[in-house]
Scaffold this motif. Structure first.
Motif, PDB file in Angstrom:
ATOM      1  N   UNK A 160       0.842  -1.204   0.000  1.00  0.00           N
ATOM      2  CA  UNK A 160       0.000   0.000   0.000  1.00  0.00           C
ATOM      3  C   UNK A 160       0.875   1.252   0.000  1.00  0.00           C
ATOM      4  N   UNK A 161       1.910   1.232   0.850  1.00  0.00           N
ATOM      5  CA  UNK A 161       2.810   2.395   0.912  1.00  0.00           C
ATOM      6  C   UNK A 161       3.491   2.621  -0.441  1.00  0.00           C
ATOM      7  N   UNK A 162       3.982   1.525  -1.026  1.00  0.00           N
ATOM      8  CA  UNK A 162       4.643   1.648  -2.337  1.00  0.00           C
ATOM      9  C   UNK A 162       3.666   2.149  -3.395  1.00  0.00           C
ATOM     10  N   UNK A 163       2.438   1.628  -3.360  1.00  0.00           N
ATOM     11  CA  UNK A 163       1.430   2.059  -4.342  1.00  0.00           C
ATOM     12  C   UNK A 163       1.130   3.541  -4.207  1.00  0.00           C
ATOM     13  N   UNK A 164       1.021   4.012  -2.962  1.00  0.00           N
ATOM     14  CA  UNK A 164       0.741   5.436  -2.740  1.00  0.00           C
ATOM     15  C   UNK A 164       1.898   6.300  -3.250  1.00  0.00           C
ATOM     16  N   UNK A 165       3.125   5.874  -2.948  1.00  0.00           N
ATOM     17  CA  UNK A 165       4.290   6.640  -3.396  1.00  0.00           C
ATOM     18  C   UNK A 165       4.384   6.670  -4.923  1.00  0.00           C
ATOM     19  N   UNK A 166       4.150   5.499  -5.548  1.00  0.00           N
ATOM     20  CA  UNK A 166       4.222   5.448  -6.999  1.00  0.00           C
ATOM     21  C   UNK A 166       3.129   6.299  -7.629  1.00  0.00           C
ATOM     22  N   UNK A 167       1.915   6.184  -7.116  1.00  0.00           N
ATOM     23  CA  UNK A 167       0.813   6.963  -7.669  1.00  0.00           C
ATOM     24  C   UNK A 167       1.040   8.453  -7.454  1.00  0.00           C
ATOM     25  N   UNK A 168       1.584   8.805  -6.272  1.00  0.00           N
ATOM     26  CA  UNK A 168       1.879  10.210  -6.007  1.00  0.00           C
ATOM     27  C   UNK A 168       2.929  10.759  -6.950  1.00  0.00           C
ATOM     28  N   UNK A 169       3.937   9.939  -7.232  1.00  0.00           N
ATOM     29  CA  UNK A 169       4.981  10.366  -8.169  1.00  0.00           C
ATOM     30  C   UNK A 169       4.416  10.577  -9.564  1.00  0.00           C
ATOM     31  N   UNK A 170       3.602   9.617 -10.008  1.00  0.00           N
ATOM     32  CA  UNK A 170       2.974   9.739 -11.328  1.00  0.00           C
ATOM     33  C   UNK A 170       2.089  10.976 -11.392  1.00  0.00           C
ATOM     34  N   UNK A 171       1.331  11.208 -10.318  1.00  0.00           N
ATOM     35  CA  UNK A 171       0.449  12.374 -10.293  1.00  0.00           C
ATOM     36  C   UNK A 171       1.243  13.673 -10.328  1.00  0.00           C
ATOM     37  N   UNK A 172       2.366  13.692  -9.610  1.00  0.00           N
ATOM     38  CA  UNK A 172       3.214  14.897  -9.609  1.00  0.00           C
ATOM     39  C   UNK A 172       3.783  15.182 -10.998  1.00  0.00           C
ATOM     40  N   UNK A 173       4.286  14.110 -11.641  1.00  0.00           N
ATOM     41  CA  UNK A 173       4.824  14.268 -12.993  1.00  0.00           C
ATOM     42  C   UNK A 173       3.728  14.729 -13.951  1.00  0.00           C
ATOM     43  N   UNK A 174       2.560  14.111 -13.823  1.00  0.00           N
ATOM     44  CA  UNK A 174       1.449  14.472 -14.702  1.00  0.00           C
ATOM     45  C   UNK A 174       1.013  15.913 -14.472  1.00  0.00           C
ATOM     46  N   UNK A 175       0.984  16.332 -13.217  1.00  0.00           N
ATOM     47  CA  UNK A 175       0.573  17.703 -12.908  1.00  0.00           C
ATOM     48  C   UNK A 175       1.548  18.712 -13.508  1.00  0.00           C
ATOM     49  N   UNK A 176       2.842  18.398 -13.432  1.00  0.00           N
ATOM     50  CA  UNK A 176       3.834  19.300 -14.024  1.00  0.00           C
ATOM     51  C   UNK A 176       3.668  19.369 -15.538  1.00  0.00           C
ATOM     52  N   UNK A 177       3.437  18.219 -16.170  1.00  0.00           N
ATOM     53  CA  UNK A 177       3.254  18.225 -17.627  1.00  0.00           C
ATOM     54  C   UNK A 177       2.010  19.035 -18.016  1.00  0.00           C
ATOM     55  N   UNK A 178       0.945  18.808 -17.276  1.00  0.00           N
ATOM     56  CA  UNK A 178      -0.295  19.529 -17.575  1.00  0.00           C
ATOM     57  C   UNK A 178      -0.100  21.030 -17.370  1.00  0.00           C
TER      58      UNK A 178
END
Length: 202
Positions: free
Chosen positions: A169-187
């Motif tokens: 769960x912790x790894x999933x949250x970190x991975x999803x958070x990283x993806x969301x951060x990258x996506x937010x910067x791109x957007x």
């Protein structure tokens, strides 16, 4: 308004990624856990059936006396405390073995069953898996394996499953958070570019 919508979309996407990863991780761990439990029980059942077949051969070769000697020798020499055996005579009485008595609910011919039985000299019932067979001249033979060690291993497996799930769960949250951060910067980059384009900053 548009910025709030984009942020809401990113949040929903992040949650979906977390849920998807947790579900996939949970399914994988569940399969491994179930496979481990099944393997443990299968090994115990195989050991009980092999012992039964060996004793049947001893009975055919040496009769009841030969079987008694074989059981006695195996009980004395065997280091495996999980091994269970009981020979019942034609009169229904216990002849030899390491169980206190023949279980009243156990038939003379029975495939693998898991029961709570009393070992000879034991003060409490133990989980055991047993098989039984009827021998010539009224004898009946029970062989099996005590399952306490298997139960302890299963409990350890369950604990490891929970720890691994929490880590997943912790790894999933970190991975999803990283993806969301990258996506937010791109957007944000695309949004700024579109804003500049609309403003004439081609």
């Amino acid at each position: 308004m548009r910025q709030a919508y984009l942020q809401s979309t990113i949040v929903r996407l992040t949650l979906m990624l977390v849920v998807a990863q947790v579900v996939a991780f949970s399914l994988g761990l569940t399969v491994i856990h179930r496979f481990t439990e099944a393997t443990i029980i299968t090994d115990a059942r195989t050991a009980a059936e092999v012992a039964r077949d060996d004793f049947i051969d001893d009975f055919q070769e040496g009769g009841a006396l030969g079987l008694v000697k074989s059981i006695d020798a195996r009980l004395r020499a065997r280091d495996d405390r999980n091994f269970i055996v009981l020979l019942r005579g034609p009169d229904g009485e216990r002849v030899i073995g390491n169980l206190r008595e023949w279980p009243p609910t156990v038939a003379d011919i029975m495939s693998w069953q898991q029961l709570w039985l009393y070992r000879e000299g034991g003060k409490a019932a133990e989980p055991m898996g047993v098989v039984t067979t009827r021998l010539p001249n009224g004898y009946a033979l029970l062989t099996g394996e005590a399952l306490e060690a298997q139960r302890q291993l299963a409990r350890a497996s369950e604990k490891a499953f929970l720890y691994a799930l929490a880590l997943g769960v912790v790894i999933a949250v970190l991975m999803a958070g990283t993806v969301a951060w990258i996506l937010a910067r791109r957007i944000d980059v695309f949004s700024r570019a579109a804003h500049d384009f609309v403003g004439g900053g081609l």
